[in-house]
Scaffold this active site. Structure first.
Site, PDB file in Angstrom:
ATOM      1  CB  THR A   1      39.345  29.641  22.105  1.00  0.00           C
ATOM      2  OG1 THR A   1      40.025  30.509  22.838  1.00  0.00           O
ATOM      3  CG2 THR A   1      40.251  28.849  21.987  1.00  0.00           C
TER       4      THR A   1
ATOM      5  CE  LYS B   1      43.406  31.081  22.720  1.00  0.00           C
ATOM      6  NZ  LYS B   1      43.767  30.531  23.601  1.00  0.00           N
TER       7      LYS B   1
ATOM      8  CB  THR C   1      49.676  33.351  30.692  1.00  0.00           C
ATOM      9  OG1 THR C   1      49.560  34.434  29.528  1.00  0.00           O
ATOM     10  CG2 THR C   1      50.432  33.062  31.841  1.00  0.00           C
TER      11      THR C   1
ATOM     12  CB  SER D   1      36.604  25.951  28.303  1.00  0.00           C
ATOM     13  OG  SER D   1      36.841  26.288  29.189  1.00  0.00           O
TER      14      SER D   1
END
Lengths: 391, 391
Positions: B151, B173, B184, B391
């Site tokens: 991302t 990621k 996480t 986000s």
């Protein structure tokens, strides 16, 4: 008028050279009686500054005759030598006030310090400042005292609540390291009402619990936070049940709101109200999780009503702390319900975040209790102020 | 090579139009066997995305045949409709793979999504992307898959640990909302060793506990974090006791370190080691309190070895959680002991913080246990990235 709004108090604020700017940096507040009842609330940080260790001891007998406060140095993490510096400061205040005819003993002088951690105070300058402050004491000195305790504060914080014949006045400082579970800054409050030690203590704790303790500007708990209440009994008036607590809460709320409004680098003051909780403690825990979220705080800085970050932060609170259905959360930002039943609600573009004050309500739909915690947004200026300068 | 470094796996990463940039955004990882053992670790956030709810269910029988991952949308806070989207995605993956001769059932397809919260996925584009991804599957597709799950990551994160005849490979990621108590981020790890479900689960939990769970970049816990381990048994080799855990820990540590190195807006990677603790849990709690301090993190951004903020943060940890004498703390920053016995130590100007990596050790002088938590500094770029974009 700050702490001298109440009868039975004199105060002063002078420049002793502790601040490199030459601004006022030593304050003195003296209770001239006839009563000298006091109560105190201190940081719950285990790493405490020397003046906190000292003042806690002073408060044990619920009597404080004078409070000396300095900015320009926290006297924290300074070891046994730092404690001796605090002791010496209290001794000096007592000696100087005795020379002026007051019956003040060193053990009844509270000391508060604020500024950089890990640096010894320049004692010669400080003690000379105490001499000067004692010579400047007056019943109009409250405002000077409020100026002298400022560090990165841009404005002094004072508040007065006048009641039927008696008054509560206060001053506070604080613009960073503002966090919960404690007092979160330096604050001296005075009243000319006649109150017992037990009543003073209970009222102060009740007032700070829902005011200063509900400010969480940056999640960082200071080593020096102190709130001291001094009662002179100068009016001889005994407040009716609940009246003292109510007036103290008003003064503390004004001062606490002032701290948020002047927080380092902030561009928004954000009230996070969690409603529909099973208990007030549950509501507070959820509100605090939100006010600790850097992503949430950065979004507010960007005028982004990012409710996803709000419910995501709420979801980090354990079920045993705050029971709620994670699939049934409602979020309102400045009056617009942007999240309904943990899903998309009203169009987020309807939210106006251009003003300084932001009101957020998260409804847990689990009960009737609620709590509000105030915080600030996370801004470029916050990072700048806390990275470019030591504190 | 990422997830296809291990035998028995094919993978792919394609562009389906979920990202506005046109970059790859749909990844597929398929276990071709002969064994299909799996284990998973998920976010401990109570507000979880639909794919987490789905994939937890898929993992119940410790079998996963395929994992489909998309960036460009987290499918979190999307309600029952969002869950149906996840279900439909898994069904579609199974249908497409069955058409290609695999015996994959929808109940064995794990789903991972990452991106903005509170927005439905564009299902037509996603399902078309699945078709494309299935057609692109290859034993060399691991790197494409690692690209497709990015991302705000600036680089793909992959890791491989080769052992005697068998391999562990992984991709991850994550660049924001990195916080503890969970995985996480999204991460898929493969191995061609032959391991039982119990062993896979125990080894994965042991590895993530000291790697991903010890990363606390910004204190914000995501709604989507997932780590899935897939074991194909393609080599037929059964690792010796401890070997699987050790190789998994190596891969997870590399990936976790990669997440810290690529954290949004960070300019320093900071390892906070708390030593001299009574227990590892106590050490971790203190380390986490430090890595959560915005004042500390801003100081590091400013290349300021501000040990006062370190011991102040340590002091917020309750005594029952981490017993230590608050007057006897030692702090070393990049090799210079700037704080000794909670007082001033070496000259702080001796500390060089110009490099990316910062090593901090706080010695509690209370026992023999230690723990390290990795974090980042708090920078202007962090505020910018998280305020200027949703986000």
């Amino acid at each position: 008028m700050s702490v001298t709004a109440a009868q039975g108090f004199v105060a002063s604020g002078v420049a002793a050279g502790l601040k490199s700017t030459g601004a006022r940096d030593v304050a003195l507040v003296v209770n001239t009686g006839p009563e000298r009842v006091a109560a105190g609330v201190f940081t719950s940080n285990r790493v405490v500054a020397a003046p906190v260790t000292w003042s806690r001891q002073v408060l044990v007998d619920s009597r404080v005759d004078a409070v000396v406060l300095n900015s320009g140095g926290a006297n924290a993490a300074t070891g046994p030598d730092g404690f001796l510096d605090t002791h010496r400061t209290a001794e000096h205040v007592a000696t100087v006030l005795q020379a002026r005819g007051s019956d003040v003993s060193p053990g009844d002088v509270a000391v508060c310090s604020t500024g950089l951690i890990g640096v010894r105070l320049p004692m010669d300058a400080l003690l000379a400042g105490v001499d000067d402050a004692a010579a400047s004491l007056s019943a109009e000195g409250g405002d000077d005292a409020a100026l002298a305790i400022m560090t990165t504060d841009t404005v002094p914080k004072t508040a007065v609540a006048a009641r039927d014949g008696w008054v509560v006045g206060g001053m506070a400082k604080g613009a960073g390291m503002l966090a919960p579970g404690l007092a979160t800054m330096l604050c001296v409050i005075t009243t000319d009402a006649s109150v017992s030690a037990e009543r003073a203590d209970a009222a102060l704790r009740a007032a700070t619990r829902v005011t200063f303790d509900r400010v969480d500007s940056d999640g960082c708990m200071s080593t020096n936070d102190t709130v001291i209440l001094l009662a002179s009994g100068a009016t001889g008036i005994v407040p009716a049940p609940g009246e003292l607590e109510e007036a103290l809460t008003e003064v503390c709320a004004t001062l606490a709101r002032g701290l948020v409004a002047d927080a380092e680098g902030a561009s928004h003051d954000v009230a996070v109200t969690v409603a529909g909780a099973t208990t007030e403690a549950a509501a507070e825990a959820v509100a605090r999780a939100i006010t600790r979220s850097n992503l949430f705080k950065a979004a507010i800085f960007g005028n982004d009503p990012n409710w996803g970050r709000i419910i995501s932060a709420a979801g980090t609170v354990p079920e045993e702390v705050a029971p709620f259905d994670a699939a049934n959360l409602d979020v309102t930002v400045n009056g617009v319900q942007v999240c309904r039943a943990s899903g998309v609600g009203e169009d987020r573009s309807l939210v106006d975040l251009s003003g300084r004050e932001v009101l957020i309500t998260l409804d847990l739909n689990a009960g009737d209790a609620s709590a509000t915690v105030w915080t600030n947004d996370l801004t470029h200026d916050y990072v700048h102020e806390n990275s470019a300068y030591s504190s």
